[in-house]
Design a protein around this motif. Structure first.
Motif, PDB file in Angstrom:
ATOM      1  N   PRO A  44       0.808  -1.226   0.000  1.00 28.68           N
ATOM      2  CA  PRO A  44       0.000   0.000   0.000  1.00 28.68           C
ATOM      3  C   PRO A  44       0.840   1.275   0.000  1.00 28.68           C
ATOM      4  O   PRO A  44       0.371   2.314  -0.477  1.00 28.68           O
ATOM      5  CB  PRO A  44      -0.843  -0.113   1.277  1.00 28.68           C
ATOM      6  CG  PRO A  44      -0.161  -1.130   2.122  1.00 28.68           C
ATOM      7  CD  PRO A  44       0.536  -2.065   1.186  1.00 28.68           C
ATOM      8  N   TYR A  45       2.062   1.212   0.510  1.00 25.99           N
ATOM      9  CA  TYR A  45       2.942   2.382   0.473  1.00 25.99           C
ATOM     10  C   TYR A  45       3.417   2.652  -0.958  1.00 25.99           C
ATOM     11  O   TYR A  45       3.583   3.799  -1.363  1.00 25.99           O
ATOM     12  CB  TYR A  45       4.145   2.186   1.395  1.00 25.99           C
ATOM     13  CG  TYR A  45       3.772   2.124   2.856  1.00 25.99           C
ATOM     14  CD1 TYR A  45       3.703   3.270   3.633  1.00 25.99           C
ATOM     15  CD2 TYR A  45       3.484   0.907   3.462  1.00 25.99           C
ATOM     16  CE1 TYR A  45       3.357   3.216   4.977  1.00 25.99           C
ATOM     17  CE2 TYR A  45       3.133   0.832   4.805  1.00 25.99           C
ATOM     18  CZ  TYR A  45       3.068   1.987   5.553  1.00 25.99           C
ATOM     19  OH  TYR A  45       2.714   1.936   6.876  1.00 25.99           O
ATOM     20  N   GLY A  48       0.238   3.783  -2.933  1.00 25.02           N
ATOM     21  CA  GLY A  48      -0.110   5.141  -2.535  1.00 25.02           C
ATOM     22  C   GLY A  48       0.842   6.204  -3.040  1.00 25.02           C
ATOM     23  O   GLY A  48       0.499   7.390  -3.067  1.00 25.02           O
ATOM     24  N   ARG A 139       1.854   6.707   1.800  1.00 25.47           N
ATOM     25  CA  ARG A 139       0.521   6.092   1.644  1.00 25.47           C
ATOM     26  C   ARG A 139      -0.562   7.108   1.321  1.00 25.47           C
ATOM     27  O   ARG A 139      -1.606   6.755   0.782  1.00 25.47           O
ATOM     28  CB  ARG A 139       0.111   5.357   2.928  1.00 25.47           C
ATOM     29  CG  ARG A 139       0.636   3.952   2.991  1.00 25.47           C
ATOM     30  CD  ARG A 139       0.119   3.235   4.200  1.00 25.47           C
ATOM     31  NE  ARG A 139      -1.153   2.578   3.905  1.00 25.47           N
ATOM     32  CZ  ARG A 139      -1.611   1.548   4.580  1.00 25.47           C
ATOM     33  NH1 ARG A 139      -0.918   1.048   5.581  1.00 25.47           N
ATOM     34  NH2 ARG A 139      -2.758   0.999   4.278  1.00 25.47           N
ATOM     35  N   ASP A 140      -0.320   8.364   1.670  1.00 25.58           N
ATOM     36  CA  ASP A 140      -1.355   9.385   1.521  1.00 25.58           C
ATOM     37  C   ASP A 140      -0.711  10.686   1.044  1.00 25.58           C
ATOM     38  O   ASP A 140      -0.098  11.409   1.824  1.00 25.58           O
ATOM     39  CB  ASP A 140      -2.067   9.591   2.855  1.00 25.58           C
ATOM     40  CG  ASP A 140      -3.135  10.666   2.799  1.00 25.58           C
ATOM     41  OD1 ASP A 140      -3.470  11.131   1.680  1.00 25.58           O
ATOM     42  OD2 ASP A 140      -3.637  11.039   3.869  1.00 25.58           O
TER      43      ASP A 140
END
Length: 192
Positions: A44-45, A48, A139-140
């Motif tokens: 997910p990193y 993202g 991630r964001d």
């Protein structure tokens, strides 16, 4: 004992297959700066931050910086990280970097890759000038406050020394294929 390359060390040699059906070695990349980053298909990193990485590649490629992604994750741990998964992901997203497969995981060990993603920046002589994260919020994207990779590239391209040569890579651990890795938490190695 060192768990990752030290600043000033030379890039370890590699010769790996890529998603385009060709093989590439360290010597095939001849621009003045080379960014090698360890990545994968499922993390997910990575997912993202791929578009942030794309933006960085598009910004710096015209200035003589080449980018190479290497997947060293074991498909035995995550089947999505297989070579076939890599080809599918590149076909879908058309990322602007070469994507190489380190099936033996020997290259990840040689570089001391800790996470996906983990970035290594080399100068023209292929000496390490920066290693760690691209940003502080992989991630964001909305949480990004520091663009460590871009800052290092800007400083180097201006002829300055890199002010922060080490940062804490943020991501999922490399998925090793049952062999013990020389790994320790980055906090224990004194990275920021």
């Amino acid at each position: 004992m060192s768990y990752t390359l030290e600043i000033g060390e030379k890039a370890p040699f590699f010769n790996l297959p890529a998603t385009d059906g060709k093989s590439y070695s360290l010597d095939d990349f001849t621009e003045k700066v080379l960014v090698i980053f360890f990545t994968c298909n499922h993390c997910p990193y990575v997912i993202g931050s791929d578009e942030v990485t794309r933006t960085t590649v598009e910004k710096f490629s015209p200035r003589g910086v080449e980018f190479v992604g290497i997947n060293s994750n074991s498909p035995n741990t995550y089947p999505a990280d297989s070579y076939e998964g890599m080809v599918g992901r590149m076909n879908q997203y058309k990322f602007p970097w070469k994507y190489l497969y380190d099936a033996s995981q020997d290259i990840a060990r040689a570089y001391g890759a800790l996470t996906t993603p983990h970035f290594f920046v080399f100068n023209r002589e292929r000496e390490l000038i920066y290693t760690g994260r691209a940003t502080d919020s992989p991630r964001d994207e909305s949480g990004i406050r520091a663009h460590n990779l871009e800052e290092a590239l800007e400083e180097h391209l201006k002829g300055d020394s890199v002010s922060t040569a080490l940062s804490n890579p943020i991501g999922c651990n490399i998925k090793w294929d049952g062999k013990p890795a020389h790994w320790m938490p980055s906090e224990a190695r004194g990275l920021v």
